[in-house]
Design an enzyme around this catalytic site. Sequence first.
Site, PDB file in Angstrom:
ATOM      1  N   CYS A 122      35.703  38.087  40.781  1.00  0.00           N
ATOM      2  CA  CYS A 122      36.218  37.034  39.815  1.00  0.00           C
ATOM      3  C   CYS A 122      36.707  35.978  40.524  1.00  0.00           C
ATOM      4  O   CYS A 122      37.243  35.894  41.348  1.00  0.00           O
ATOM      5  CB  CYS A 122      37.522  37.819  39.161  1.00  0.00           C
ATOM      6  SG  CYS A 122      38.425  36.773  38.032  1.00  0.00           S
ATOM      7  N   CYS A 144      40.786  35.298  40.503  1.00  0.00           N
ATOM      8  CA  CYS A 144      41.599  36.157  41.104  1.00  0.00           C
ATOM      9  C   CYS A 144      40.990  37.065  42.407  1.00  0.00           C
ATOM     10  O   CYS A 144      41.673  37.666  42.944  1.00  0.00           O
ATOM     11  CB  CYS A 144      42.375  37.221  40.101  1.00  0.00           C
ATOM     12  SG  CYS A 144      41.121  38.471  39.463  1.00  0.00           S
ATOM     13  N   CYS A 194      37.725  39.790  32.890  1.00  0.00           N
ATOM     14  CA  CYS A 194      38.385  40.560  34.069  1.00  0.00           C
ATOM     15  C   CYS A 194      39.515  41.246  33.645  1.00  0.00           C
ATOM     16  O   CYS A 194      40.436  40.477  33.004  1.00  0.00           O
ATOM     17  CB  CYS A 194      38.648  39.019  35.228  1.00  0.00           C
ATOM     18  SG  CYS A 194      39.593  40.035  36.254  1.00  0.00           S
ATOM     19  N   CYS A 252      42.913  39.603  35.475  1.00  0.00           N
ATOM     20  CA  CYS A 252      43.500  38.200  35.120  1.00  0.00           C
ATOM     21  C   CYS A 252      43.067  37.798  33.549  1.00  0.00           C
ATOM     22  O   CYS A 252      43.771  36.993  33.410  1.00  0.00           O
ATOM     23  CB  CYS A 252      43.164  37.058  36.354  1.00  0.00           C
ATOM     24  SG  CYS A 252      41.567  36.524  36.109  1.00  0.00           S
ATOM     25  N   CYS A 296      25.873  40.192  30.459  1.00  0.00           N
ATOM     26  CA  CYS A 296      25.449  39.062  30.649  1.00  0.00           C
ATOM     27  C   CYS A 296      26.455  38.014  30.974  1.00  0.00           C
ATOM     28  O   CYS A 296      27.336  37.722  30.220  1.00  0.00           O
ATOM     29  CB  CYS A 296      24.900  38.759  29.323  1.00  0.00           C
ATOM     30  SG  CYS A 296      23.994  36.944  29.161  1.00  0.00           S
TER      31      CYS A 296
HETATM   32 ZN    ZN Z   1      40.157  38.012  37.568  1.00  0.00          ZN
END
Ligand code: ZN
Length: 131
Positions: A45, A48, A94, A97, A117
Site C-alpha cells: 500500500c 501505509c 487496503c 488504512c 484490477c
Molecule cells: Zn494502506
Amino acid sequence: MNPSDQDDLRSRLTPLQYVVTQEAATEPPFTGVYVDNHDAGVYRCVVCREPLFDSGTKFESGSGWPSFYDVVEKGHVKEKSDFSHGMLRTEVVCANCGAHLGHLFPDGPRPTGLRYCINSASLDFDPRDAV
Ligand SMILES: [Zn+2]
C-alpha cells in the site's frame, strides 16, 4: 483520519496517488508505472506500506491496469460494494488504512477465477532482492 494526517498525506503522496487512494479516482489505463512490471517482489500500500499483492499472482489482463488473481495474505485487502457509475462493482481497499486500491472482478484466471484490477498509484513495489 484527522486533518493533519490528510495534510501529511498530501505532501507525501503525488497528486495522482492522493486522488486515487483517498478519493477513489482511477488512473488512466496503460499509464501506471506497474502495468508492465515483471520483476519479482511485493506490492505494498502506497499510504501505509501494508503488503497487499505478490508478483507471483500478477498476470497480463490486457486491461491496462496491474492485475492480480489473489492477495498476498487474506485480510490485507477489504472488499466493499461500489454503486458508483450506475453499476454494482466490488471495490477493494487496503484493510489497514482504507486506501482505495481498485476493483475486483470475477473473470480472472485459475486457480481463483478472480481479477484484482489495481491502480499503480495505490501501490509501492518492493523488489525481492531489496527485501
Ligand atoms: Zn494502506
